[in-house]
Design an enzyme around this catalytic site. Structure first.
Site, short mmCIF file in Angstrom:
data_model
loop_
_atom_site.label_atom_id
_atom_site.label_comp_id
_atom_site.label_asym_id
_atom_site.label_seq_id
_atom_site.Cartn_x
_atom_site.Cartn_y
_atom_site.Cartn_z
N ASP A 122 0.80 -1.20 0.15
CA ASP A 122 0.04 0.04 -0.06
C ASP A 122 0.88 1.24 -0.08
O ASP A 122 1.81 1.51 0.65
CB ASP A 122 -0.83 0.01 1.10
CG ASP A 122 -1.98 0.85 1.20
OD1 ASP A 122 -1.94 1.92 0.43
OD2 ASP A 122 -3.23 0.87 1.76
N ASP B 116 -3.26 7.39 -3.61
CA ASP B 116 -3.23 6.22 -2.48
C ASP B 116 -3.43 4.81 -3.37
O ASP B 116 -4.62 4.94 -4.02
CB ASP B 116 -3.99 6.34 -1.62
CG ASP B 116 -4.09 5.61 -0.36
OD1 ASP B 116 -3.15 4.42 -0.53
OD2 ASP B 116 -4.86 5.88 0.67
N HIS C 150 -11.61 6.09 1.65
CA HIS C 150 -11.65 7.47 2.45
C HIS C 150 -11.50 8.54 1.48
O HIS C 150 -10.90 8.41 0.35
CB HIS C 150 -10.43 7.35 3.47
CG HIS C 150 -9.04 6.87 2.87
ND1 HIS C 150 -8.20 7.82 2.49
CD2 HIS C 150 -8.73 5.58 2.67
CE1 HIS C 150 -7.23 7.12 2.05
NE2 HIS C 150 -7.44 5.92 1.99
N HIS D 11 -6.54 10.91 5.17
CA HIS D 11 -7.83 10.26 5.42
C HIS D 11 -8.88 11.56 5.90
O HIS D 11 -9.17 12.14 6.97
CB HIS D 11 -7.98 9.38 6.78
CG HIS D 11 -7.52 7.97 6.47
ND1 HIS D 11 -8.24 6.94 6.44
CD2 HIS D 11 -6.31 7.63 5.93
CE1 HIS D 11 -7.49 5.82 5.95
NE2 HIS D 11 -6.33 6.28 5.64
N GLU E 249 -10.73 0.94 -1.16
CA GLU E 249 -9.94 -0.26 -1.05
C GLU E 249 -10.56 -1.30 -0.22
O GLU E 249 -10.25 -1.50 0.86
CB GLU E 249 -8.91 0.31 -0.26
CG GLU E 249 -8.95 1.36 0.85
CD GLU E 249 -7.70 1.74 1.75
OE1 GLU E 249 -6.85 0.91 1.75
OE2 GLU E 249 -7.69 2.92 2.36
N GLU F 94 -6.49 -1.24 -4.00
CA GLU F 94 -6.79 0.02 -3.91
C GLU F 94 -6.53 0.93 -5.00
O GLU F 94 -5.51 0.84 -5.86
CB GLU F 94 -6.35 0.58 -2.76
CG GLU F 94 -6.59 2.13 -2.49
CD GLU F 94 -6.01 2.73 -1.27
OE1 GLU F 94 -5.21 2.06 -0.55
OE2 GLU F 94 -6.54 3.63 -0.60
CO CO Z 1 -6.00 4.28 1.36
#
Ligand code: CO
Length: 298
Positions: free
Chosen positions: A90, A101, A160, A168, A193, A282
């Site tokens: 990640d 992200d 998020h 976030h 995600e 994600e």
């Molecule tokens: Co994330």
């Protein structure tokens, strides 16, 4: 139809640039995951590659193994190497605080279908994304795809929003059907995600903690803690960082003091029960007039 947001504005261009850098680094990093390779070398390689391509890491490269779902990153002098495991990478990039992200599972454990469950859930979720869609509907779709594979979504981890210098922000994008929910609007930037597991679908906090973030402003008397705080405030602001990123003296002790005073908070590693596996996929998207633009897809 006119939009009340200008998706050509500079902030969106920076989100897109962060996404382009990140998509490339994610794929290059995934290719480097093999039995015997070092976690620390991979994380540092990816973080340096991000800088080389003109971005900054938005948070430490997360390398989660088997039952780990999130918040694991190598410590200083970490000697861990990859085995025949399920590995989730990640990774985040920012350009002037505008984020992207992304995550992918690299499966060396022989559980392709578990990796496929989160990947297909993400594809199905992305099909639904447009202005006005309720986040609960996205969660229901994720749950249904993962359920179709015979696995559980991890329900206490969510997608998020991504804010300026903030990893976030609302809204949460659930990984299961929930009744109450927000709607997405054009111009929102969100990360979706899905996590899939052969466990119960609820992660809990482990004891390891290598990722931290500034919680609130404050002052400390201890010299090394004060230096670390200055460095954190200047380099990372409110974005997460790793112990190994700190250049100030005695970073572990400095962080302990900053935590004691609630100036910095830690992110304990989140895990399923021992012996279970977690997969994750994600992407980051910009909500457009009639759908979404995936910034982290190549
Ligand atoms: Co994330």
């Amino acid at each position: 139809m006119t939009l009340d947001v200008d998706l050509e504005a500079e902030q969106y261009e920076k989100h897109r640039e962060a996404g382009r850098i990140l998509a490339r680094v994610r794929d290059e990093a995934a290719e480097r995951v093999e039995v015997g390779a070092s976690h620390l070398e991979l994380a540092e390689w990816a973080e340096n590659r991000i800088r080389e391509l003109g971005g900054e890491p938005a948070f430490p490269v997360n390398i989660s193994v088997d039952e780990e779902a999130a918040h694991a990153t190598p410590g200083i002098d970490d000697g861990t190497t990859f085995g025949e495991e399920m590995i989730n990478l990640d990774i985040g990039v920012h350009v002037d605080g505008w984020l992207a992200d992304t995550a992918v599972t690299v499966d060396l454990s022989g559980h392709d279908d578990l990796a496929a469950a989160s990947a297909e859930a993400l594809d199905a979720a992305l099909e639904l994304v447009e202005p006005g869609v309720e986040t609960g509907k996205i969660g229901a779709e994720i749950e249904s795809v993962i359920d179709g594979y015979g696995y559980n979504p991890v329900v206490n981890l969510t997608g998020h929003g991504l804010g300026h210098w903030q990893q976030h922000t609302p809204p949460n994008i659930p990984n299961r059907a929930v009744a109450q929910s927000a709607e997405l609007s054009a111009g929102d930037v969100v990360a979706i995600e899905p996590f899939a597991t052969d466990g119960a679908g609820k992660v809990s906090e482990g004891s390891d903690e290598e990722i931290f973030a500034l919680e609130t402003e404050g002052s400390v008397r201890d010299r090394s803690a004060r230096q670390a705080l200055e460095e954190i405030t200047e380099r990372f602001r409110t974005l997460p960082f790793a112990t190994r990123w700190l250049e100030s003296r005695r970073p572990e002790m400095a962080l302990r003091r900053l935590k004691q005073q609630d100036i910095v908070h830690g992110y304990p590693v989140l895990k399923e029960q021992d012996g279970r596996l977690v997969s994750q996929k994600e992407h980051t998207v910009i909500i457009t007039e009639d759908g979404c633009e995936v910034t982290t897809r190549r």
